[in-house]
Design a protein around this motif. Structure first.
Motif, short mmCIF file in Angstrom:
data_model
loop_
_atom_site.label_atom_id
_atom_site.label_comp_id
_atom_site.label_asym_id
_atom_site.label_seq_id
_atom_site.Cartn_x
_atom_site.Cartn_y
_atom_site.Cartn_z
N VAL A 31 0.84 -1.19 0.00
CA VAL A 31 0.00 0.00 0.00
C VAL A 31 0.88 1.25 0.00
O VAL A 31 0.55 2.27 -0.62
N SER A 67 -9.28 7.95 -7.38
CA SER A 67 -8.58 6.85 -6.71
C SER A 67 -8.58 7.05 -5.19
O SER A 67 -8.64 6.07 -4.43
N SER A 68 -8.49 8.30 -4.74
CA SER A 68 -8.56 8.57 -3.31
C SER A 68 -9.91 8.15 -2.74
O SER A 68 -9.99 7.55 -1.66
N CYS A 115 -9.91 4.38 -2.60
CA CYS A 115 -9.10 3.89 -1.47
C CYS A 115 -9.89 3.99 -0.16
O CYS A 115 -9.85 3.07 0.67
N LEU A 162 -7.43 -2.09 -2.08
CA LEU A 162 -6.69 -0.92 -1.61
C LEU A 162 -5.34 -0.80 -2.32
O LEU A 162 -4.93 0.31 -2.71
N ARG A 182 -4.31 2.28 -4.71
CA ARG A 182 -3.13 3.08 -4.39
C ARG A 182 -2.21 3.18 -5.60
O ARG A 182 -1.58 4.21 -5.85
N GLN A 208 -3.68 5.74 -7.77
CA GLN A 208 -3.41 7.05 -7.17
C GLN A 208 -1.99 7.50 -7.52
O GLN A 208 -1.76 8.68 -7.83
N PHE A 223 -8.02 9.11 3.16
CA PHE A 223 -8.24 9.18 1.72
C PHE A 223 -9.49 9.99 1.37
O PHE A 223 -9.49 10.73 0.38
#
Length: 476
Positions: A47, A85-86, A89, A98, A102, A105, A164
């Protein structure tokens, strides 16, 4: 600068703050994430690492995409991907999801990071550009500092998912401002992408970073060795291919400029030395000196606080002096700070490392606001994104290798006593100081050679001064 003129800088700084802060924001809350998702530390390490990997491996490729298809388009696409993406997450149902989000992200962060500096350059000229780069450098230093602290506090107060989720409204606001205020890309035909070269470069950088991460976690072994071999083969193939292709992903002419070589050397060296040993220092503060996590965070915050102050107060001035002063002297101060780890053998207490944190903060604060414009100075305007991305890639690789090499000295150091900790911290400081010193000396030599070229071409003293001014801050 009128309020409307602030908008592009606000957008650039918002993007930079988010992408740099989120490189470290999950480091402290990993135990809480592991408990909630019912997984182990080994899985959660990805992660953290996959974001770093994507950011380092794709910076140059995203910079080339910005040069080919438009800086604004690539920036907006990256910002949108980072924000979505945040959100993903924060809502991830399991550790696999996750990890994937990530990685996405990190891809969005790479697209933002690669295009932010050229967009600042396109939005401002003259003194406004000086101030804009100085502010950007200060924000970059602040972002790198607050990630760990904010991640721990948010996880403690609201739960790890809010780390996030809180990025979503900030990212959405920044994205709207970007659509409204960022300068539009000039009308031109879309350029060609060097796809094979981009793939080889990304594979080479990714393998190098993976090897560094494996070395930092497990020490020398088959894994780091295999990753190093893959990196070497990919980079050799990349160089061979780039010599033959008419549209290389990185213009080879850039590396014929001593000034650009100096910038890349310093970008790698000062990030390796200033930030690579921080994991070691955090470990020593808690295990060697017996401090808790809060006191450790406050002590480590001395470095970014000084970094921010120097960049904010002196950044614009440093861009108007000879380039060897901020790059050479600043990196030398970072080296001196790392050499100061030796004070731990004289006074085995937290105060012994305070001078090191202050010196590395001052040195990094001198370098950071000058690097962006210096990296793009010798590039053709159509290749500015790639030039800035190369310098930022050097910083990210320097950070990854610095963390791995310094952390690798602690692999196998079980239940260390005072003698073992003193030796390990001293070795980490010596390695970091050597890297920074080599970068500082190289920068001074290369920059003096660049000045000599100007004189040899018939430049006068005024010409040299103009060259220095342009090297540090763009066109006057």
């Amino acid at each position: 600068m009128a309020p409307r003129r602030f908008a592009p800088l606000v957008v650039a700084c918002t993007a930079t703050f988010l992408l740099l802060a989120y490189a470290t924001v999950v480091t402290v809350p990993i135990p809480a994430i592991a408990a909630d998702l019912h997984t182990d530390f080994a899985a959660l390490q990805w992660v953290v690492d996959l974001y770093t990997l994507a950011l380092a491996a794709l910076l140059v490729v995203c910079g080339a995409m910005g040069d080919a298809f438009g800086l604004r388009r690539v920036f907006l696409g990256g910002f949108a991907l980072f924000t979505l993406s945040s959100l993903a997450c924060g809502l991830a149902p399991g550790v696999r999801e996750l990890i994937v989000f990530r990685g996405a992200q990190g891809v969005g962060g790479a697209a933002m990071f690669a295009t932010t500096l050229p967009l600042i350059r396109a939005s401002y000229q003259g003194r406004e550009q000086h101030r804009a780069f100085a502010v950007w450098g200060a924000v970059a230093g602040l972002a790198a500092a607050v990630g760990n602290v904010c991640g721990g506090l948010l996880a403690e107060a609201l739960g790890w998912r809010w780390i996030f989720l809180l990025a979503v409204p900030v990212g959405t606001t920044g994205l709207v401002l970007a659509v409204v205020f960022l300068p539009r890309d000039p009308e031109r035909r879309a350029g060609r992408m060097d796809v094979p070269g981009s793939v080889l470069l990304s594979v080479g950088i990714a393998a190098l970073v993976v090897g560094a991460l494996l070395f930092g976690e497990h020490g020398a072994g088959a894994g780091p060795g295999l990753a190093a071999a893959v990196a070497a083969l990919a980079m050799l193939a990349f160089v061979a291919y780039e010599r033959r292709t008419p549209d290389p992903v990185i213009d080879p002419a850039l590396f014929r400029h001593p000034r650009f070589l100096a910038v890349v050397s310093v970008a790698f060296g000062y990030y390796f030395a200033a930030f690579g040993p921080l994991t070691v220092l955090s470990s020593w503060f808690q295990d060697g000196a017996g401090l808790d996590a809060v006191d450790t965070s406050l002590l480590l915050a001395l470095q970014p606080a000084v970094f921010f102050a120097v960049s904010a107060l002196c950044g614009a001035v440093l861009q108007r002096v000879a380039l060897w002063i901020p790059l050479g002297v600043g990196t030398a101060l970072v080296a001196a700070g790392c050499a100061g780890f030796a004070l731990l053998g004289v006074s085995y207490g937290p105060v012994a490392l305070v001078p090191s944190l202050l010196l590395t903060g001052v040195g990094a604060g001198m370098v950071s606001p000058v690097l962006p414009s210096a990296a793009m100075r010798d590039a053709d305007p159509s290749r500015a994104g790639t030039a800035a991305a190369v310098a930022n890639t050097a910083r990210q690789v320097g950070l990854a290798l610095g963390t791995a090499v310094c952390g690798g000295l602690f692999v196998g150091l079980l239940a260390p006593g005072r003698r073992e900790y003193t030796a390990a911290v001293g070795e980490a400081g010596a390695v970091a100081a050597l890297v920074a010193l080599v970068a500082a000396v190289s920068a001074v030599v290369l920059l003096r050679r660049a000045d000599t070229r100007v004189r040899g071409a018939g430049g006068t003293g005024d010409g040299v001064r103009r060259d220095r001014f342009r090297a540090g801050a763009g066109d006057p």
